[in-house]
Design an enzyme around this catalytic site. Structure first.
Site, mmCIF file in Angstrom:
data_model
loop_
_atom_site.group_PDB
_atom_site.id
_atom_site.type_symbol
_atom_site.label_atom_id
_atom_site.label_comp_id
_atom_site.label_asym_id
_atom_site.label_seq_id
_atom_site.Cartn_x
_atom_site.Cartn_y
_atom_site.Cartn_z
ATOM 1 N N ARG A 13 0.802 -1.220 0.000
ATOM 2 C CA ARG A 13 0.000 0.000 0.000
ATOM 3 C C ARG A 13 0.835 1.269 0.000
ATOM 4 O O ARG A 13 0.347 2.326 -0.390
ATOM 5 C CB ARG A 13 -1.026 -0.034 1.134
ATOM 6 C CG ARG A 13 -2.139 -1.059 0.841
ATOM 7 C CD ARG A 13 -3.144 -1.179 1.953
ATOM 8 N NE ARG A 13 -2.569 -1.624 3.195
ATOM 9 C CZ ARG A 13 -2.428 -2.897 3.564
ATOM 10 N NH1 ARG A 13 -2.817 -3.860 2.753
ATOM 11 N NH2 ARG A 13 -1.913 -3.213 4.722
ATOM 12 N N GLU A 67 3.112 -7.106 13.163
ATOM 13 C CA GLU A 67 2.092 -7.336 14.180
ATOM 14 C C GLU A 67 1.507 -8.743 14.138
ATOM 15 O O GLU A 67 1.164 -9.315 15.154
ATOM 16 C CB GLU A 67 0.990 -6.288 13.997
ATOM 17 C CG GLU A 67 -0.012 -6.223 15.106
ATOM 18 C CD GLU A 67 -1.041 -5.137 14.882
ATOM 19 O OE1 GLU A 67 -1.855 -4.937 15.782
ATOM 20 O OE2 GLU A 67 -1.045 -4.497 13.804
#
Length: 169
Positions: free
Chosen positions: A56, A93
């Site tokens: 992104r 994460e």
């Protein structure tokens, strides 16, 4: 002004316990997209090249680079780019990722790294480490969204970090 309300959220994606912030509504609105790109763009003359992070970061980085009238490079996932590449592992994460970067044209440059989200700082740290090996003169970061309460900001404490929107801890 872009706020959290401009993101769609999806709980438990891509794995249970993660709240995914979807940038699609920002991309669908030309005024919001332009505002996002402008907010990610530093002062003219402050950087020499923009590095977009797969995937992104690729959406915003070329617009930022064009706005500044400078070039762009890419950080890709391993196996997606040919040539002599620098490699680094990023712990993120919800997993890990192997990243690559071409060192061409980075030595002595002031680099702006553009990505969509700052969470743990794992990807940003891996990118910074590759840029240091490439001989970058300096590195700064710009993120569309920063997840407060996660260690990303602390991991990047030695760098200039810009975040357009911050999710409170």
């Amino acid at each position: 002004m872009i706020t959290l309300a401009h993101f769609d959220t999806h709980p438990d994606f891509p794995v249970p316990g993660i709240l995914f912030y979807d940038i699609s509504p920002i991309l669908a609105d030309p005024a919001l997209f332009r505002e996002a790109c402008d907010a990610l763009t530093p002062a003219p003359g402050s950087v020499d090249i923009v590095v977009g992070v797969d995937a992104r970061g690729f959406i915003f980085a070329p617009v930022v680079a064009q706005t500044l009238g400078i070039g762009m490079s890419m950080v890709r996932k391993k196996g997606k780019m040919p040539g002599d590449l620098l490699e680094s592992d990023a712990t993120i994460e919800y997993g890990a990722s192997e990243l690559v970067l071409s060192p061409n044209g980075l030595e002595g440059k002031r680099v702006l790294v553009v990505d969509d989200v700052l969470a743990t700082g794992g990807t940003a740290s891996a990118v910074g480490e590759m840029l240091a090996r490439a001989g970058a003169a300096s590195v700064r970061y710009a993120f569309l969204l920063e997840l407060g309460g996660l260690p990303g900001r602390e991991v990047l404490k030695d760098f200039v970090v810009t975040s357009v929107v911050e999710v409170p801890a």
